[in-house]
Enzyme design. Sequence first.
Site, PDB file in Angstrom:
ATOM      1  N   THR A   1       1.481  -4.307   4.355  1.00 11.76           N
ATOM      2  CA  THR A   1       1.265  -4.666   5.768  1.00 11.76           C
ATOM      3  C   THR A   1       0.752  -6.096   5.953  1.00 11.76           C
ATOM      4  O   THR A   1       0.916  -6.678   7.016  1.00 11.76           O
ATOM      5  CB  THR A   1       0.237  -3.708   6.414  1.00 11.76           C
ATOM      6  OG1 THR A   1      -0.996  -3.804   5.688  1.00 11.76           O
ATOM      7  CG2 THR A   1       0.735  -2.276   6.423  1.00 11.76           C
ATOM      8  N   ASP A   2       0.120  -6.661   4.903  1.00 14.52           N
ATOM      9  CA  ASP A   2      -0.611  -7.921   5.094  1.00 14.52           C
ATOM     10  C   ASP A   2       0.269  -9.099   5.534  1.00 14.52           C
ATOM     11  O   ASP A   2      -0.133  -9.886   6.395  1.00 14.52           O
ATOM     12  CB  ASP A   2      -1.366  -8.299   3.815  1.00 14.52           C
ATOM     13  CG  ASP A   2      -2.604  -7.435   3.598  1.00 14.52           C
ATOM     14  OD1 ASP A   2      -3.026  -6.750   4.557  1.00 14.52           O
ATOM     15  OD2 ASP A   2      -3.145  -7.440   2.484  1.00 14.52           O
TER      16      ASP A   2
ATOM     17  N   THR B   1       0.834  -1.213   0.000  1.00 14.90           N
ATOM     18  CA  THR B   1       0.000   0.000   0.000  1.00 14.90           C
ATOM     19  C   THR B   1       0.860   1.252   0.000  1.00 14.90           C
ATOM     20  O   THR B   1       0.484   2.276  -0.570  1.00 14.90           O
ATOM     21  CB  THR B   1      -0.916  -0.023   1.245  1.00 14.90           C
ATOM     22  OG1 THR B   1      -1.799  -1.124   1.110  1.00 14.90           O
ATOM     23  CG2 THR B   1      -1.720   1.253   1.396  1.00 14.90           C
TER      24      THR B   1
HETATM   25  N1  ASP Z   1      -2.708  -5.514   0.667  1.00 14.80           N
HETATM   26  C1  ASP Z   1      -1.699  -4.529   1.021  1.00 14.80           C
HETATM   27  C2  ASP Z   1      -0.357  -5.249   1.054  1.00 14.80           C
HETATM   28  O1  ASP Z   1      -0.123  -5.981   1.969  1.00 14.80           O
HETATM   29  C3  ASP Z   1      -2.024  -3.940   2.338  1.00 14.80           C
HETATM   30  C4  ASP Z   1      -1.044  -2.930   2.861  1.00 14.80           C
HETATM   31  O2  ASP Z   1       0.069  -2.794   2.423  1.00 14.80           O
HETATM   32  O3  ASP Z   1      -1.447  -2.221   3.833  1.00 14.80           O
HETATM   33  O4  ASP Z   1       0.437  -5.091   0.164  1.00 14.80           O
END
Ligand code: ASP
Length: 328
Positions: A99-100, A20
């Site tokens: 973050t995932d 993200t």
């Molecule tokens: N789906 C995204 C990822 O993990 C979520 C994020 O980065 O907050 O790349």
Amino acid sequence: MTHSSSSGTRRVVVLGTGGTIAGKAASSGDNIGYTAGQVAVADLLGGIEAPAGVTLVAEQVAQLDSKDMDAHTWRELAARCAHWLAQPDVAGIVITHGTDTLEETAFFLHDVLAPAKPVVLTCAMRPATALSPDGPQNVRDALAVASTPGAQGVTVVCAGTIHSGLDVQKVHTYRLDAFASGDAGPVGYVEEGEVRRVRAWPQGAPFDAARLEAVSKPWPRVEIVMSHAGASGAIVEALLLPSAEPLRGLVVATTGNGTVHHALEAAALKAQDGGLVVLRATRCANGRILPKPGDGLRDAGALTPVKARVALVLELLGVAALPESEGG
Ligand code: ASP
């Protein structure tokens, strides 16, 4: 692709993997309907001042949504970290990441590299196009950690908090402060570019090329199944059906202190008797499994199911376990 911006003699390398933090949405008011992994890591550094005496080097290792993280990217990332960490003038590494699965990547890098220099993962909960993106401040804070003398090990920096790569978990779906370190607590905080540490840095160790070599071999298939009300042994039986890539390991995400629904437990014990390596990991967000006499299935201590899966893959590859955190 490598890009550098110069201001000093020590280098901090920023490895981009997507997420993200590198995401783009059609409107600045949209914090959720974006596509992750669109902005080049060199562009994420635009407008961010390097810490005093530090030259930044940007390198794009991958460009993906971290929900799709894979073994190939992990291997590549570990190899690029090892390459840069071996350069005497490199003070540390920052990795921009989604973050995932950030906690899985952090745990993997901790286990494979246990770096004696800092490797700092950072991220964002809002895309780069947001009205008020959180990525730039997180990158700035991560650069502060990566260039702090004496810093070491794999850490995660998000919303001003430094977490150990061993203990960190994503705990919120939306808030900017989306990570926590459970009972272990954070390693420290970043305040106006200064690190305030409240416990020891994660343990580092001399570089061991054999660990990196071991992860370059084909990875054994390890799956996770969850114990829950109404669970059965059907998933385990399905996983054991003949396949081009036979199952080698199984993590059971247990209830509470390592408890497993009797029907699932019977299937897991049968599979274990048949040669499958089975590990229990609690699905509770905090705490560790306290072993007790008569446990028929090994436990993963304080590791969450997703980290236990990484640990089991590494064990099957012959990468010995590192000492665990005291937290959980
Ligand atoms: N789906 C995204 C990822 O993990 C979520 C994020 O980065 O907050 O790349």
